[in-house]
Structure formats: structure tokens, C-alpha cells
Design a protein around this motif. Sequence first.
Motif, short mmCIF file in Angstrom:
data_model
loop_
_atom_site.label_atom_id
_atom_site.label_comp_id
_atom_site.label_asym_id
_atom_site.label_seq_id
_atom_site.Cartn_x
_atom_site.Cartn_y
_atom_site.Cartn_z
N ASP A 27 -52.39 -28.51 -45.32
CA ASP A 27 -52.56 -29.06 -46.66
C ASP A 27 -52.51 -27.95 -47.71
O ASP A 27 -51.84 -28.10 -48.76
N PHE A 30 -61.30 -28.90 -47.43
CA PHE A 30 -60.84 -29.95 -46.52
C PHE A 30 -61.89 -30.24 -45.44
O PHE A 30 -62.25 -31.40 -45.22
N ASP A 70 -52.71 -33.88 -31.58
CA ASP A 70 -52.62 -34.47 -32.91
C ASP A 70 -51.16 -34.46 -33.32
O ASP A 70 -50.34 -33.70 -32.78
N PRO A 127 -49.32 -33.94 -48.15
CA PRO A 127 -50.77 -33.72 -48.21
C PRO A 127 -51.46 -34.43 -47.04
O PRO A 127 -51.02 -35.50 -46.61
N GLN A 128 -52.53 -33.84 -46.54
CA GLN A 128 -53.12 -34.32 -45.31
C GLN A 128 -54.36 -35.18 -45.53
O GLN A 128 -55.04 -35.07 -46.56
N ARG A 129 -54.64 -36.01 -44.54
CA ARG A 129 -55.88 -36.76 -44.48
C ARG A 129 -56.71 -36.24 -43.32
O ARG A 129 -56.17 -35.73 -42.34
N ALA A 130 -58.01 -36.39 -43.41
CA ALA A 130 -58.90 -35.89 -42.37
C ALA A 130 -58.62 -36.56 -41.04
O ALA A 130 -58.33 -37.76 -40.98
N GLY A 131 -58.70 -35.78 -39.96
CA GLY A 131 -58.50 -36.32 -38.62
C GLY A 131 -59.73 -36.18 -37.75
O GLY A 131 -59.80 -36.73 -36.67
N PHE A 166 -48.78 -35.22 -37.12
CA PHE A 166 -48.80 -35.64 -38.53
C PHE A 166 -47.58 -35.07 -39.24
O PHE A 166 -46.88 -34.20 -38.71
N ASP A 202 -59.24 -31.12 -38.35
CA ASP A 202 -59.35 -30.87 -39.78
C ASP A 202 -59.08 -29.41 -40.14
O ASP A 202 -58.60 -29.12 -41.24
N ARG A 227 -55.20 -29.35 -40.04
CA ARG A 227 -54.65 -30.14 -41.15
C ARG A 227 -55.01 -29.52 -42.50
O ARG A 227 -54.21 -29.56 -43.45
#
Length: 380
Positions: free
Chosen positions: A98, A162, A75, A82-86, A77, A91, A94
Motif C-alpha cells: 500500500d 496500516f 495470500d 490500495p490495500q485492505r486489511a487481511g 491480492f 497486514d 499488504r
Amino acid sequence: MTALHDRLLAGFAQAFGGEPELVVRAPGRVNLIGEHTDYNDGFAMPVAIGQETRVAFRPGGTGLRVAALDFAEDDAFDSAAPQRAGGGWRDYVRGVVDELVRAGISVPPGQLAIAGSIAKGTGLSSSASLEVAVARVLLDAAGERMDPVSLALLAQRAECDFVGVRCGNLDQIASAATTRGHALLIDCRTLALRQIAMPADVAVMIVQSGVVRGLVDGEYNQRRQECERAARTLGVPALRDVDEGMLDEACGRLDDLAFLRARHVCGDNRRTREAARALASGDLVAMGALMRESHVSQGRDFGITVPHTDVLAALMNEAIGEDGGARQTGGGFGGAVVGLMRQDRVAAVREAVLAVYRTPAGDVPEICIEVPSDGAGPVG
């Protein structure tokens, strides 16, 4: 070092070249007693185990590059945003990043490799171990410090907010704040911790049922909703505030399902406090009786045991005898059964299990004897 450590370093070198600057470990846990009590502000008593997650980190570059060696996946990023779901394991990583960003921590860019010895879905808290290890290594890399409970609560928020499992704080606190040779009595409301020395002649046996469960896909969140509904009906902040006498008096105000859920939580809160006293005094007869009662309650009242864990717990309890006990451990719907016994009973219990029990796939079960270990910390 260990085979896990060697695998981590080799995987880091293959993924990123060279060596990491930091390596951190965080243990899994087995909960001796007090199940689904943590998110009800109650009591639980886990021990950390030798199975663990190790994370290696090296600062540099832009963003965060992650290699999950157990999945042969990666992964990448922006570690400062701030994170988005992967999806999947991503997750958990992340989500921790986050929460660190939200806490005002400047997460450094770099390369991070992850390897573990805790099988997912076995009831030994692989997710909390991963979260705590990632949080600790990134805090160390950023030159920041958190006390173990604060670190654990940050990791818990990552899983709740999250990932989407509305877990309590038991698993993360067990991974972050335990002490070698001790069980940990946790007051999940006040966050008071009491280290309880394990008697020298007591063994912790973990037997895998072979029934793998997933908390996101399962009924874990539903059980929490049912407990919260019962607490609202009773007019209390959480089921921690209800004892068994109060519950019996108020049973007419609860539907049958809510009453059963509340009865398990109230009972396990009492049993956990009694178990702490029994373990501290070396009274395995009392401790074993409480563990057996807890297993029955998990099935009868909370609906989280499965036929294979019921069979396994019964088999282990018969082999252990009165001087100790066994129960399903973890979030439920499968996973492991934990047994507490005198050291001189280990061989007989192991033999009894291997002679009779088979997993759903028809295999002999995995059995391990664990020594309570330290919470998360640096390696080397």
C-alpha cells in the motif's frame, strides 16, 4: 548458504514451482539502549543481528501471490491497488505494498515467499524485518531505488498507518541502515546516523524471557499517547525537547503518571548519548551502569518490564559484574533481555542463567550470542 535460505527456496518451489529471481534479507535488531525514545524524537542505539527475514520473489502472472512459510499460510491480492486489511501477518505485507503504491511505485505482479528466523513477540523486531525485506525486494523488482532511511520510513508508515502500531522509526532504520560490526546511534528526529564500532572483545548476549508480548494488543500505543500528552502539557513538540532539569522544574504541571513517563524518556535520551560515547571508547563499566539504570527506569517510570524480565536482568547483571550490563530490550511487556559483556564472561553468564532462570512454561531460556550484522540487502 544457510538453513533459512534452503528452507526459503524449498518453500518457494513447493508453493509456486521453480526458482525465484530475487532474494533479499533484512535483519532483526536488538536495542542496546534508548527505549520508547524514537517516537519521542529522541535517541536510540541498536545493533542488527543474525536472526533475519528472507523474501524470495519472481515476477509474472496477475496480482501478488504470497506464501508465508513459517505459518503455512498464503495470500493473494492486486499489487497495483490500495490495500485492505487481511489480518495477522498479511497486514504487514499488504501495508508495505500500500505504501509503495502511494509512493508512486509500480509494484510488479508475481510470487513472493517469506521465511524468517526471528520468533514473533520476542522483542527482536520481526515485524520491521519483514516490512523492510518486502519493501526492498519489491523495489528491486520494480527497478527502483531508495536510500536505507527512506526505505525504513516507508516500512514504518506501513506499521503505523496500516497495521495500527504507532511505532517510532528505530526498528526499521536498524534493519535497513546498520553496518556489520557496529552499533548505530540514531537521532530519531533529524535522522542523523552514527556508526559506532563495537570493541572486538565485547559480546552481545540475548536471552529470551519466554514472555511473549503483542504490541497491537498490548499497551504500546497507550504509552505513546501518555508521552504525547506530557509533551502537550509542557508546551513542546516532543519529549526530546525536555531535559531532566527542565522536567524537575515543571513537575507541578504534570500528573504523576505523565511525569513518570516523561522522566523515563528524558533519562533514556541522556543515557543513550552517554552510552554512545562509552561504547566508542570501550568503557564497558560506564556502558553497563547506563544499561542497568535504563532497565530500572523502564520498570519504575515506564511500566513496561515484567517480573520475569526483572529477574532475568538482575541475574545477568550479577553474573556480568561491573564490566558490562543487561536490560530488557524492545517494546516491553516481555520479550528479551540484552547483555553486553567481555568475551571472557560469556560462558559464566550463560551458566548462571541456565542454572537459575526458567521461563513461565518452566523451560530453560533460549540464549544466543550475536555479532552485529549488515542491514537489508540482496542475497546471492
